[in-house]
Scaffold this motif. Structure first.
Motif, short mmCIF file in Angstrom:
data_model
loop_
_atom_site.label_atom_id
_atom_site.label_comp_id
_atom_site.label_asym_id
_atom_site.label_seq_id
_atom_site.Cartn_x
_atom_site.Cartn_y
_atom_site.Cartn_z
N GLY A 208 0.82 -1.20 0.00
CA GLY A 208 0.00 0.00 0.00
C GLY A 208 0.85 1.25 0.00
O GLY A 208 2.03 1.20 0.35
N LEU A 209 0.25 2.35 -0.40
CA LEU A 209 0.95 3.64 -0.42
C LEU A 209 0.46 4.49 0.75
O LEU A 209 0.60 4.10 1.88
CB LEU A 209 0.74 4.33 -1.77
CG LEU A 209 1.34 3.61 -2.98
CD1 LEU A 209 1.05 4.38 -4.27
CD2 LEU A 209 2.84 3.42 -2.82
N GLY A 210 -0.07 5.67 0.50
CA GLY A 210 -0.52 6.53 1.58
C GLY A 210 0.63 7.12 2.37
O GLY A 210 1.78 7.14 1.93
N SER A 211 0.32 7.60 3.57
CA SER A 211 1.33 8.26 4.39
C SER A 211 2.36 7.29 4.93
O SER A 211 3.47 7.68 5.32
CB SER A 211 0.67 9.01 5.55
OG SER A 211 -0.05 8.10 6.37
N GLN A 212 2.01 6.00 5.00
CA GLN A 212 2.94 4.97 5.47
C GLN A 212 3.01 3.85 4.43
O GLN A 212 2.39 2.81 4.60
CB GLN A 212 2.48 4.42 6.82
CG GLN A 212 2.40 5.46 7.92
CD GLN A 212 1.94 4.87 9.23
OE1 GLN A 212 2.53 3.94 9.77
NE2 GLN A 212 0.85 5.42 9.77
N ALA A 395 9.80 9.91 -19.29
CA ALA A 395 10.02 10.83 -18.17
C ALA A 395 9.13 12.06 -18.25
O ALA A 395 8.69 12.60 -17.22
CB ALA A 395 11.49 11.24 -18.13
N VAL A 396 8.86 12.52 -19.45
CA VAL A 396 8.04 13.73 -19.63
C VAL A 396 6.57 13.47 -19.32
O VAL A 396 5.77 14.40 -19.22
CB VAL A 396 8.20 14.27 -21.07
CG1 VAL A 396 7.49 13.37 -22.07
CG2 VAL A 396 7.71 15.70 -21.17
N ASP A 397 6.21 12.20 -19.17
CA ASP A 397 4.82 11.79 -18.95
C ASP A 397 4.56 11.73 -17.44
O ASP A 397 4.69 10.69 -16.80
CB ASP A 397 4.59 10.42 -19.59
CG ASP A 397 3.13 10.06 -19.69
OD1 ASP A 397 2.30 10.84 -19.21
OD2 ASP A 397 2.82 8.99 -20.24
N ILE A 398 4.21 12.86 -16.86
CA ILE A 398 4.07 12.99 -15.41
C ILE A 398 2.66 12.61 -14.96
O ILE A 398 1.67 13.06 -15.54
CB ILE A 398 4.41 14.42 -14.95
CG1 ILE A 398 5.88 14.73 -15.28
CG2 ILE A 398 4.14 14.61 -13.47
CD1 ILE A 398 6.29 16.16 -14.97
N THR A 399 2.58 11.79 -13.92
CA THR A 399 1.31 11.39 -13.34
C THR A 399 0.93 12.36 -12.22
O THR A 399 1.79 12.74 -11.41
CB THR A 399 1.41 9.97 -12.76
OG1 THR A 399 1.78 9.06 -13.80
CG2 THR A 399 0.09 9.53 -12.14
N ALA A 400 -0.35 12.75 -12.16
CA ALA A 400 -0.81 13.64 -11.08
C ALA A 400 -2.27 13.38 -10.78
O ALA A 400 -3.07 13.13 -11.69
CB ALA A 400 -0.61 15.11 -11.47
N ALA A 448 -1.62 9.79 -1.60
CA ALA A 448 -0.84 9.19 -2.68
C ALA A 448 -1.68 8.66 -3.85
O ALA A 448 -1.30 7.66 -4.47
CB ALA A 448 0.05 8.07 -2.14
N CYS A 449 -2.78 9.34 -4.17
CA CYS A 449 -3.53 8.93 -5.36
C CYS A 449 -2.70 9.12 -6.63
O CYS A 449 -2.93 8.46 -7.64
CB CYS A 449 -4.83 9.72 -5.46
SG CYS A 449 -6.00 9.33 -4.15
N GLY A 450 -1.74 10.04 -6.59
CA GLY A 450 -0.82 10.22 -7.71
C GLY A 450 0.40 9.33 -7.63
O GLY A 450 1.29 9.40 -8.48
N GLN A 451 0.44 8.46 -6.59
CA GLN A 451 1.50 7.44 -6.42
C GLN A 451 2.90 8.06 -6.32
O GLN A 451 3.88 7.49 -6.75
CB GLN A 451 1.44 6.43 -7.57
CG GLN A 451 0.10 5.73 -7.69
CD GLN A 451 -0.03 4.85 -8.91
OE1 GLN A 451 0.74 4.96 -9.87
NE2 GLN A 451 -1.00 3.95 -8.90
N HIS A 452 2.99 9.22 -5.66
CA HIS A 452 4.26 9.93 -5.61
C HIS A 452 5.36 9.18 -4.86
O HIS A 452 6.54 9.35 -5.17
CB HIS A 452 4.06 11.30 -4.95
CG HIS A 452 3.64 11.22 -3.51
ND1 HIS A 452 2.33 11.07 -3.13
CD2 HIS A 452 4.36 11.26 -2.37
CE1 HIS A 452 2.26 11.02 -1.81
NE2 HIS A 452 3.47 11.14 -1.32
N PHE A 459 6.53 14.28 -5.82
CA PHE A 459 6.18 15.51 -5.13
C PHE A 459 4.84 15.32 -4.43
O PHE A 459 3.89 14.82 -5.04
CB PHE A 459 6.08 16.69 -6.11
CG PHE A 459 7.37 17.04 -6.79
CD1 PHE A 459 8.26 17.93 -6.22
CD2 PHE A 459 7.70 16.46 -8.02
CE1 PHE A 459 9.45 18.25 -6.85
CE2 PHE A 459 8.89 16.78 -8.66
CZ PHE A 459 9.77 17.68 -8.08
N GLN A 460 4.77 15.73 -3.16
CA GLN A 460 3.53 15.63 -2.39
C GLN A 460 3.09 17.00 -1.95
O GLN A 460 3.87 17.76 -1.35
CB GLN A 460 3.73 14.74 -1.16
CG GLN A 460 2.51 14.69 -0.24
CD GLN A 460 2.82 14.08 1.11
OE1 GLN A 460 3.64 13.18 1.22
NE2 GLN A 460 2.17 14.58 2.17
N GLY A 461 1.83 17.35 -2.22
CA GLY A 461 1.30 18.65 -1.82
C GLY A 461 1.26 18.82 -0.31
O GLY A 461 0.78 17.94 0.41
#
Length: 696
Positions: A208-212, A395-400, A448-452, A459-461
């Motif tokens: 899993g992702l998220g904060s942890q 690399a130019v294909d950024i996920t957000a 982490a919906c953008g899987q950062h 990058f995390q907001g």
């Protein structure tokens, strides 16, 4: 508006939609609690957004497969009920925004005319089953995982065992050892394997992702394909019973496994197998409806800008295992495209390919089964739609994720900074147009919906506060994440937090350093070589809040001063603790159990009866101000506080009564007896509650 009551052919679907319409009416009339209503609508793909009074609708598209007729239907719905914009998510769904709640049943009915569902796209359920977008065409795959992803989706949709879990549950399928389905970050991840001529999967559990973020554990090195559904049912049953329910932050499967350990969890799953109706479930690939490419003569096309065409072909065209066919990748900026283009794309692939597209985990579109001689024609037609930008999955294909554009939880803009970073790469680092070894991802918050936190550069907001208590948008810079293949990966390290406006400069420094010093290493290995402190020193001066300018208080993509505003998150549904509602739900579950029994679906009948007893016990515990956080805890607490003390006489312990579900196979006789047990138990606890109220 209510025409869907008679137009839906599938009675299960009709029941879902009518129920949603009825619950909306009850909510409007103040007869249903807001929290309870939220839980119900989330499980129907209706999700609150940042803007008050409108909803986001998440359309569930298993493994990202969308047929031409379905894409046209989605476009029509977006035009009628939304704003004609379609957003591709990192879970291969499509989202539309600004929808009136009152019109959601009608919207859903329209989608179902082409077998498109909203059911369990949100909420505490099995979310969209994802898969490698190249499944079925990949030259390196041992077999096509699409039929298996499809079978899992269908088996667990509306399945009683996964309707009211403590949190969401995510499943993925990877077609090759490249693990493009990202098994390591899923609750259950399956990687296709063949052993001794038998098709099966390597199984990863508890990621899993998220904060942890947590790397999934290896659960099985190989599991035959006819065992994956029984295994998943066992995992879901254990998660449903023992998973946390009070603290949403600790309610994912990864925390349960961390608490009790992998071996203990595996034992619990094995113990559930006796209660599972189907010990094996053979998935017949022959029953899977695969798209068939059309036979058509290629139009004569002259390409004028051959250099641009060659770059596009090098970065966006993928050879298939089917001889003479290629797949075309469409780079979709931020996953957003519009219905006019969607319709033209649907027509194009229907007339000249196989009438199918696949949505990718990187928010892009893949068109399979394009004949080699049709590539110039497709380039010409896609160029008219603005769909020939080079750099698919590069690399130019950024996920957000949508971030502060529409999401309640967004802290800082993810789409605005993503556009700016793509501009920087295109203008200053054009060599990365064809570099697929560098992955950049952005999320608007820690969820982490953008899987950062699995990206090479993430990058995390966030937000930052000055000494004068002024608040500015910020980005947490994370480095070093990587998918290593075959279920192995690195998660990114948090390196430094910088004002959002300095995000582009942070990227420049990282790329300049990488270009100058990596000596041929891929980014993740270069990061491991240099270490976190090295990059902290490289970037730390950018974090200085004493030098902020007025521009730093305006987030990317807006001209207004930044205001930190976080709403109530709905990503994982809600916890409902209303006594009267719980008793009503127990009644409903017994009715559902009886219906399943009448339909001879005995396993479903038994599980609905089980859920009724858990609900009833929880209601009494809550009436006594006793906190509950797991179903297993509810059972033990009820025994201790009500049965052992003789406050409620069941004749046996509550655990012996309810855990018959683990002892007896799902036969007709046991289902009948167990439903009766649930009915009698509800009568006893309801009587106890009424007597308690009468003495107050």
């Amino acid at each position: 508006m209510q025409s869907f009551r008679t137009e839906i052919e599938n009675p299960l679907v009709q029941k879902d939609i009518v129920e949603l319409a009825n619950k909306i009416e009850l909510f409007n009339n103040g007869k249903i609690d807001e929290e309870k209503f939220r839980s119900l609508r989330l499980a129907r793909g209706v999700y609150g957004q940042r803007q008050e009074g409108v909803q986001m609708i998440r359309i569930k598209l298993p493994y990202g497969k969308v047929l031409s007729n379905q894409l046209r239907r989605i476009a029509e719905v977006s035009d009628e009920y939304s704003r004609s914009r379609l957003h591709i998510t990192t879970r291969q769904d499509i989202q539309i925004h600004y929808v009136d709640l009152q019109r959601t049943p009608e919207l859903w009915a329209e989608l179902e005319r082409d077998n498109v569902t909203l059911r369990e796209a949100c909420g505490n359920a099995v979310r969209n089953v994802t898969a490698s977008e190249t499944a079925g065409i990949d030259r390196n795959e041992p077999f096509d995982v699409s039929p298996y992803a499809d079978a899992v989706f269908k088996f667990f949709l509306r399945n009683p065992i996964c309707q009211e879990m403590g949190r969401k549950f995510k499943v993925s399928f990877s077609g090759t050892d490249e693990d493009t389905g990202l098994s390591y970050m899923h609750d259950l991840g399956f990687i296709a394997k063949i052993e001794n001529g038998v098709k099966g999967f390597k199984v990863m559990l508890g990621g899993g992702l998220g904060s942890q973020p947590r790397h999934a554990d290896l659960f099985y090195t190989f599991l035959a394909s006819d065992k994956i559904i029984p295994l998943m049912e066992g995992v879901l049953r254990v998660f449903d019973r023992y998973g946390e329910r009070k603290s949403r932050a600790k309610a994912r499967l990864k925390f349960l496994i961390k608490d009790i350990g992998l071996e203990a969890f595996k034992i619990l799953v094995e113990e559930e197998q006796n209660a599972i109706e189907f010990k094996t479930v053979t998935i017949d690939e022959a029953n899977y409806s695969a798209s068939i490419p059309v036979s058509v003569k290629a139009p004569v096309i002259t390409i004028e800008d051959t250099e641009t065409y060659n770059l596009w072909q090098a970065t966006n065209v993928i050879p298939q295992k089917q001889n003479g066919y290629f797949a075309i990748g469409i780079k979709v900026l931020l996953g957003d495209f519009y219905t006019d283009k969607a319709r033209l794309l649907a027509d194009l692939v229907e007339q000249y390919a196989a009438g199918e597209i696949r949505l990718s985990l990187r928010q892009n579109i893949l068109i399979p089964f394009v004949k080699v001689e049709l590539l110039p024609f497709f380039y010409t037609e896609l160029k008219k739609l603005g769909f020939t930008e080079a750099g698919y999955n590069k690399a130019v294909d950024i996920t957000a994720c949508p971030g502060t554009d529409t999401c309640n939880l967004g802290i800082a803009s993810s789409t605005g900074i993503a556009e700016e970073l793509e501009r920087v790469i295109k203008a200053e680092y054009p060599q990365y147009l064809s570099n697929q070894d560098l992955v950049i991802k952005i999320s608007g918050c820690m969820n982490a919906c953008g899987q950062h936190n699995m990206a090479n550069i993430g990058f995390q907001g966030m937000s930052i506060r000055t000494k004068d208590k002024l608040v500015a948008p910020a980005l947490q810079v994370l480095l070093g994440g990587a998918n290593l293949g075959d279920g192995n990966a690195y998660f990114a390290d948090k390196v430094v937090k910088v004002p959002s406006r300095r995000g582009p400069e942070a990227l420049r420094r990282i790329l300049n350093d990488f270009e100058a010093n990596a000596n041929g290493l891929v980014f993740s290995e270069y990061y491991k070589q240099q270490g976190e402190k090295y990059f902290y020193q490289l970037l730390t001066d950018l974090s200085d809040v004493d030098t902020l300018t007025q521009e730093d208080f305006i987030d990317w993509g807006t001209e207004e001063a930044y205001v930190k505003a976080i709403g109530v998150g709905e990503c994982a549904g809600v916890v409902i603790d209303l006594i009267a509602t719980l008793f009503l739900e127990s009644d409903e579950k017994i009715a559902e159990a009886q219906q399943s029994f009448n339909d001879k679906v005995y396993s479903g009948a038994i599980y609905e009866a089980y859920r009724s007893m858990v609900n009833s016990a929880k209601a009494i515990l809550i009436s006594e101000n006793i906190k509950t956080n797991t179903q297993a805890g509810i059972v033990s607490q009820f025994d201790e506080l009500f049965v052992a003390s003789n406050k409620i006489d069941l004749g046996v312990s509550f655990s012996d009564l309810i855990y018959q579900i683990k002892v007896f196979p799902p036969t007709e006789s046991f289902a009948s007896r167990y439903i009766q047990n649930a009915t009698q138990f509800l009568e006893k606890v309801r009587t106890f509650r009424e007597q308690a109220i009468a003495t107050v």
